[in-house]
Scaffold this active site. Structure first.
Site, PDB file in Angstrom:
ATOM      1  N   GLU A  64       1.010  -0.963   0.205  1.00  0.00           N
ATOM      2  CA  GLU A  64       0.141  -0.031  -0.150  1.00  0.00           C
ATOM      3  C   GLU A  64       0.699   1.157  -0.020  1.00  0.00           C
ATOM      4  O   GLU A  64       2.012   1.325   0.682  1.00  0.00           O
ATOM      5  CB  GLU A  64      -0.848   0.181   1.370  1.00  0.00           C
ATOM      6  CG  GLU A  64      -1.994  -1.247   1.453  1.00  0.00           C
ATOM      7  CD  GLU A  64      -3.196  -1.102   0.565  1.00  0.00           C
ATOM      8  OE1 GLU A  64      -3.312  -0.139  -0.105  1.00  0.00           O
ATOM      9  OE2 GLU A  64      -3.617  -1.972   0.504  1.00  0.00           O
ATOM     10  N   THR A  65       0.344   2.318  -0.651  1.00  0.00           N
ATOM     11  CA  THR A  65       0.923   3.735  -0.626  1.00  0.00           C
ATOM     12  C   THR A  65      -0.201   4.429  -0.290  1.00  0.00           C
ATOM     13  O   THR A  65      -1.272   4.388  -0.687  1.00  0.00           O
ATOM     14  CB  THR A  65       1.522   4.001  -2.001  1.00  0.00           C
ATOM     15  OG1 THR A  65       2.682   3.369  -2.369  1.00  0.00           O
ATOM     16  CG2 THR A  65       1.836   5.499  -1.871  1.00  0.00           C
TER      17      THR A  65
END
Length: 259
Positions: free
Chosen positions: A46-47
């Site tokens: 995830e970003t």
């Protein structure tokens, strides 16, 4: 345009364990397509992107392949960045996302996520699911994810699913879970359909796992372990229609992206 980012390992006190997330604190939103490209460039599970809105923060999460409606470990990482790097005052941060209102508080040295519960419904055990997981399945529940309850922690650790076939199943991904040996329950999470073959430690899946195991074990305080290769421990509590998920986080790197 330079953009500052920080990579943080969540649900751990040691670098190179737990679940890594990249965090961007933005002044204004970037184009959706650009945020997706940035997430693909970092190639982490995830970003997270956060933008201040008065006293609250809007937060969005992108896998390398898609935006997701809820993410626990990247929210924990974002809170760590805001508290420890950007020196946000107080002991609580409030977030707004696609799934509604969230908060993170600092309590006894841990960061505590306050997330909504995700109630699942019973679904049939099928030979196809057992074939895909390569394990005997005791029970199945269906919601945003498919949850397969296995016989033991050993079965969860030994699970080697057919990821191509698993990606065709309904839902965002598949949780496998069982009673733990040193923990109340253990789990793993596979989501190849959204670009994550296996997520190291997943806060959002515990929105479903905590109510399930609280009911099955007859207790509201639970210690969980996600037994991926990196691994991570989660201190869990069921509080009505909310779940509290506590853990630590560690800054691993910081840098600048040029676009």
């Amino acid at each position: 345009m330079p953009l500052e980012f920080h990579q943080i390992d969540a649900f751990t006190q040691r670098a190179f364990s737990g679940n890594p997330a990249v965090v961007y604190r933005l002044d204004t939103w970037l184009a959706d397509s650009l945020m997706q490209q940035i997430a693909a460039e970092h190639n982490q599970a995830e970003t997270a992107f956060v933008v201040r809105d008065g006293a609250r923060w809007h937060i969005r999460w992108f896998t390398p392949a898609a935006e997701v409606p809820l993410c626990g470990h990247a929210t924990l990482a974002s809170a760590h960045a805001l508290f420890e790097i950007y020196r946000e005052p107080g002991e609580r941060l409030d977030f707004i996302c696609q799934s509604g209102a969230l908060s993170v508080t600092r309590e006894q040295g841990r960061l505590v996520l306050d997330f909504p519960t995700a109630r699942l419904t019973d679904a049939p055990v099928t030979a196809e699911l057992e074939r895909i997981l390569g394990q005997r399945v005791v029970a199945v529940q269906q919601g945003a994810e498919l949850m397969a309850v296995l016989e033991s922690e050993q079965a969860v650790r030994a699970c080697l699913p057919d990821l191509v076939a698993l990606a065709q199943l309904p839902g965002l991904g598949v949780i496998v879970t069982a009673p733990g040996e040193a923990h109340d329950f253990v789990s793993r999470y596979f989501a190849p359909g959204i670009g994550i073959n296996e997520d190291p430690v997943t806060g959002s899946t515990h929105c479903a796992l905590i109510p399930y195991w609280a009911a099955r074990l007859g207790k509201s305080e639970l210690l969980a372990y996600q037994c991926s290769a990196r691994g991570g421990e989660l201190h869990c509590r069921l509080a009505g229609e909310r779940v509290k998920i506590a853990g630590h986080a560690v800054l691993v790197s910081s840098g600048t992206l040029f676009i």
